[in-house]
Design a protein around this motif. Structure first.
Motif, PDB file in Angstrom:
ATOM      1  N   ASP A   1      -1.735 -17.006  -2.407  1.00 49.41           N
ATOM      2  CA  ASP A   1      -2.366 -18.307  -2.146  1.00 49.41           C
ATOM      3  C   ASP A   1      -3.784 -17.607  -3.378  1.00 49.41           C
ATOM      4  O   ASP A   1      -4.899 -18.292  -3.321  1.00 49.41           O
ATOM      5  CB  ASP A   1      -2.956 -18.932  -1.307  1.00 49.41           C
ATOM      6  CG  ASP A   1      -3.015 -18.449  -0.207  1.00 49.41           C
ATOM      7  OD1 ASP A   1      -3.753 -17.441  -0.500  1.00 49.41           O
ATOM      8  OD2 ASP A   1      -3.707 -18.958   1.045  1.00 49.41           O
ATOM      9  N   GLY A   2      -4.160 -16.511  -3.303  1.00 47.42           N
ATOM     10  CA  GLY A   2      -5.533 -15.870  -3.714  1.00 47.42           C
ATOM     11  C   GLY A   2      -6.263 -15.418  -2.621  1.00 47.42           C
ATOM     12  O   GLY A   2      -7.470 -14.547  -3.184  1.00 47.42           O
ATOM     13  N   SER A   3      -5.845 -15.269  -1.323  1.00 48.07           N
ATOM     14  CA  SER A   3      -6.280 -15.117  -0.445  1.00 48.07           C
ATOM     15  C   SER A   3      -6.558 -13.666  -0.140  1.00 48.07           C
ATOM     16  O   SER A   3      -5.687 -13.552  -0.236  1.00 48.07           O
ATOM     17  CB  SER A   3      -6.545 -16.375   1.016  1.00 48.07           C
ATOM     18  OG  SER A   3      -4.816 -15.671   1.351  1.00 48.07           O
ATOM     19  N   GLU A   4      -7.534 -12.862   0.504  1.00 49.33           N
ATOM     20  CA  GLU A   4      -7.582 -11.938   1.229  1.00 49.33           C
ATOM     21  C   GLU A   4      -7.057 -11.395   2.539  1.00 49.33           C
ATOM     22  O   GLU A   4      -8.075 -12.292   3.453  1.00 49.33           O
ATOM     23  CB  GLU A   4      -8.655 -11.529   0.553  1.00 49.33           C
ATOM     24  CG  GLU A   4      -9.086  -9.521   0.182  1.00 49.33           C
ATOM     25  CD  GLU A   4     -10.467  -9.559  -0.641  1.00 49.33           C
ATOM     26  OE1 GLU A   4     -11.366  -8.193   0.117  1.00 49.33           O
ATOM     27  OE2 GLU A   4     -10.316  -9.361  -1.904  1.00 49.33           O
ATOM     28  N   ILE A   5      -6.305 -10.525   2.931  1.00 53.29           N
ATOM     29  CA  ILE A   5      -6.163 -10.002   4.055  1.00 53.29           C
ATOM     30  C   ILE A   5      -6.087  -8.535   4.461  1.00 53.29           C
ATOM     31  O   ILE A   5      -5.771  -7.884   3.582  1.00 53.29           O
ATOM     32  CB  ILE A   5      -4.650 -10.845   4.061  1.00 53.29           C
ATOM     33  CG1 ILE A   5      -4.220 -11.655   3.682  1.00 53.29           C
ATOM     34  CG2 ILE A   5      -4.016 -10.706   5.801  1.00 53.29           C
ATOM     35  CD1 ILE A   5      -3.022 -13.057   4.113  1.00 53.29           C
ATOM     36  N   GLU A   6      -6.666  -8.495   5.438  1.00 57.60           N
ATOM     37  CA  GLU A   6      -6.466  -6.840   5.862  1.00 57.60           C
ATOM     38  C   GLU A   6      -5.721  -6.572   6.707  1.00 57.60           C
ATOM     39  O   GLU A   6      -5.497  -7.087   8.135  1.00 57.60           O
ATOM     40  CB  GLU A   6      -8.501  -6.899   6.252  1.00 57.60           C
ATOM     41  CG  GLU A   6      -9.499  -6.586   5.407  1.00 57.60           C
ATOM     42  CD  GLU A   6     -10.592  -5.862   5.698  1.00 57.60           C
ATOM     43  OE1 GLU A   6     -10.863  -5.578   6.762  1.00 57.60           O
ATOM     44  OE2 GLU A   6     -11.615  -6.215   5.585  1.00 57.60           O
ATOM     45  N   LEU A   7      -5.139  -5.409   6.085  1.00 59.38           N
ATOM     46  CA  LEU A   7      -3.930  -4.995   6.756  1.00 59.38           C
ATOM     47  C   LEU A   7      -4.275  -4.041   7.542  1.00 59.38           C
ATOM     48  O   LEU A   7      -4.668  -2.568   6.784  1.00 59.38           O
ATOM     49  CB  LEU A   7      -2.794  -5.164   6.661  1.00 59.38           C
ATOM     50  CG  LEU A   7      -1.983  -6.349   5.591  1.00 59.38           C
ATOM     51  CD1 LEU A   7      -1.311  -6.072   5.074  1.00 59.38           C
ATOM     52  CD2 LEU A   7      -1.459  -6.720   7.114  1.00 59.38           C
ATOM     53  N   GLU A   8      -3.783  -3.361   8.772  1.00 60.72           N
ATOM     54  CA  GLU A   8      -4.517  -1.973   9.186  1.00 60.72           C
ATOM     55  C   GLU A   8      -3.460  -0.861   7.747  1.00 60.72           C
ATOM     56  O   GLU A   8      -2.450  -1.255   7.963  1.00 60.72           O
ATOM     57  CB  GLU A   8      -3.762  -1.528  10.655  1.00 60.72           C
ATOM     58  CG  GLU A   8      -4.193  -2.580  12.191  1.00 60.72           C
ATOM     59  CD  GLU A   8      -3.658  -2.129  13.136  1.00 60.72           C
ATOM     60  OE1 GLU A   8      -3.115  -0.916  13.481  1.00 60.72           O
ATOM     61  OE2 GLU A   8      -3.507  -2.813  13.968  1.00 60.72           O
ATOM     62  N   SER A   9      -3.754   0.099   7.727  1.00 59.78           N
ATOM     63  CA  SER A   9      -3.296   1.166   6.963  1.00 59.78           C
ATOM     64  C   SER A   9      -2.088   1.680   7.217  1.00 59.78           C
ATOM     65  O   SER A   9      -1.104   1.505   6.685  1.00 59.78           O
ATOM     66  CB  SER A   9      -4.696   2.747   7.579  1.00 59.78           C
ATOM     67  OG  SER A   9      -4.487   3.206   6.412  1.00 59.78           O
ATOM     68  N   LYS A  10      -2.049   1.573   8.767  1.00 55.87           N
ATOM     69  CA  LYS A  10      -0.534   2.401   8.633  1.00 55.87           C
ATOM     70  C   LYS A  10       0.807   1.093   8.824  1.00 55.87           C
ATOM     71  O   LYS A  10       1.384   1.125   8.464  1.00 55.87           O
ATOM     72  CB  LYS A  10      -0.683   3.435  10.350  1.00 55.87           C
ATOM     73  CG  LYS A  10      -0.642   1.535  11.812  1.00 55.87           C
ATOM     74  CD  LYS A  10      -0.811   2.251  13.041  1.00 55.87           C
ATOM     75  CE  LYS A  10      -1.493   1.360  13.497  1.00 55.87           C
ATOM     76  NZ  LYS A  10      -1.191   2.353  15.174  1.00 55.87           N
ATOM     77  N   VAL A  11       0.032  -0.200   9.044  1.00 54.26           N
ATOM     78  CA  VAL A  11       0.740  -1.497   8.643  1.00 54.26           C
ATOM     79  C   VAL A  11       1.180  -1.052   7.148  1.00 54.26           C
ATOM     80  O   VAL A  11       2.092  -1.790   7.134  1.00 54.26           O
ATOM     81  CB  VAL A  11       0.115  -2.238  10.015  1.00 54.26           C
ATOM     82  CG1 VAL A  11       0.878  -4.177   9.449  1.00 54.26           C
ATOM     83  CG2 VAL A  11       0.079  -2.235  11.451  1.00 54.26           C
ATOM     84  N   ALA A  12      -0.086  -1.288   6.573  1.00 50.86           N
ATOM     85  CA  ALA A  12       0.191  -1.458   5.044  1.00 50.86           C
ATOM     86  C   ALA A  12       1.282  -1.083   4.435  1.00 50.86           C
ATOM     87  O   ALA A  12       1.972  -1.054   3.639  1.00 50.86           O
ATOM     88  CB  ALA A  12      -1.416  -1.607   4.688  1.00 50.86           C
TER      89      ALA A  12
ATOM     90  N   LYS B   1      -7.072  -3.598   2.218  1.00 49.18           N
ATOM     91  CA  LYS B   1      -7.240  -4.908   1.895  1.00 49.18           C
ATOM     92  C   LYS B   1      -6.047  -5.559   0.804  1.00 49.18           C
ATOM     93  O   LYS B   1      -5.505  -5.102  -0.190  1.00 49.18           O
ATOM     94  CB  LYS B   1      -7.981  -5.922   1.053  1.00 49.18           C
ATOM     95  CG  LYS B   1      -9.543  -5.650   2.711  1.00 49.18           C
ATOM     96  CD  LYS B   1     -10.852  -5.802   1.129  1.00 49.18           C
ATOM     97  CE  LYS B   1     -11.625  -5.231   1.456  1.00 49.18           C
ATOM     98  NZ  LYS B   1     -12.967  -5.269   0.378  1.00 49.18           N
ATOM     99  N   VAL B   2      -5.135  -7.043   0.883  1.00 50.63           N
ATOM    100  CA  VAL B   2      -4.494  -7.514   0.046  1.00 50.63           C
ATOM    101  C   VAL B   2      -4.534  -8.439  -0.066  1.00 50.63           C
ATOM    102  O   VAL B   2      -5.388  -8.838   0.503  1.00 50.63           O
ATOM    103  CB  VAL B   2      -2.437  -7.259   0.699  1.00 50.63           C
ATOM    104  CG1 VAL B   2      -2.252  -5.608   1.175  1.00 50.63           C
ATOM    105  CG2 VAL B   2      -2.485  -7.772   1.786  1.00 50.63           C
ATOM    106  N   VAL B   3      -3.987  -9.321  -1.579  1.00 55.72           N
ATOM    107  CA  VAL B   3      -4.618 -10.598  -2.336  1.00 55.72           C
ATOM    108  C   VAL B   3      -2.904 -10.978  -2.268  1.00 55.72           C
ATOM    109  O   VAL B   3      -1.667 -10.625  -2.805  1.00 55.72           O
ATOM    110  CB  VAL B   3      -4.829 -10.521  -3.270  1.00 55.72           C
ATOM    111  CG1 VAL B   3      -4.740 -12.222  -4.081  1.00 55.72           C
ATOM    112  CG2 VAL B   3      -6.032  -9.762  -3.105  1.00 55.72           C
ATOM    113  N   VAL B   4      -2.774 -11.637  -1.335  1.00 55.08           N
ATOM    114  CA  VAL B   4      -1.890 -12.323  -0.585  1.00 55.08           C
ATOM    115  C   VAL B   4      -1.479 -13.812  -1.951  1.00 55.08           C
ATOM    116  O   VAL B   4      -2.601 -14.138  -2.991  1.00 55.08           O
ATOM    117  CB  VAL B   4      -1.153 -13.319  -0.326  1.00 55.08           C
ATOM    118  CG1 VAL B   4      -0.599 -12.021   1.107  1.00 55.08           C
ATOM    119  CG2 VAL B   4      -2.145 -14.525   0.671  1.00 55.08           C
TER     120      VAL B   4
END
Length: 142
Positions: free
Chosen positions: A14-25, A9-12
């Motif tokens: 604007d404060g929203s939380e986004i889930e990325l595939e581990s290999k992508v992140a 999970k990352v927070v961008v």
């Protein structure tokens, strides 16, 4: 892929939380290092310098790059059309961006330490500038 943590999970900005595939992140050196240093893996990685829209562009690049890596871009550029010297998908991806989006993607690639995207973005800027006068370059970037 990390079977224990298939997503990160990352927070961008604007404060929203986004889930990325581990290999992508983990293709982002910044995200990978922060994630590895974090004790609580349920906590998201903060990336306050990146918007949701630009992260989507970065994610799109990384997914393609993981399945079909971008070859080295020949320098100096011999053309002002980058798609003449790189694979078609990458050419359409980078040439399809307006200058403001391109600028934001370059900043995000630098911040997130996604080297090949940074190189692609900078090559596109060089291609846009190639053969232009100083005034044309000013007009393009202002």
């Amino acid at each position: 892929m990390d079977s224990e943590h298939p997503t990160i999970k990352v927070v961008v900005s604007d404060g929203s939380e986004i889930e990325l595939e581990s290999k992508v992140a983990r293709a982002s050196t910044l995200i990978a290092q922060v994630w590895d240093d974090q004790e609580d893996k349920s906590e998201p990685v903060a990336i306050p310098n990146v918007t949701r829209e630009i992260l989507a562009k970065v994610e799109e690049f990384i997914k393609k790059h993981l399945e079909d890596p971008l070859p080295e871009i020949e320098k100096p550029l011999k053309t002002n059309k980058l798609s003449d010297v790189i694979p078609e998908w990458y050419g359409q991806y980078i040439e399809g961006m307006d200058v403001d989006t391109l600028y934001e993607v370059i900043l995000a690639a630098n911040y997130l330490n996604v080297k090949d995207l940074l190189e692609l973005g900078c090559a596109q800027v060089a291609a846009l500038m190639r053969g232009k006068t100083i005034q044309e370059i000013r007009d393009l970037f202002h």
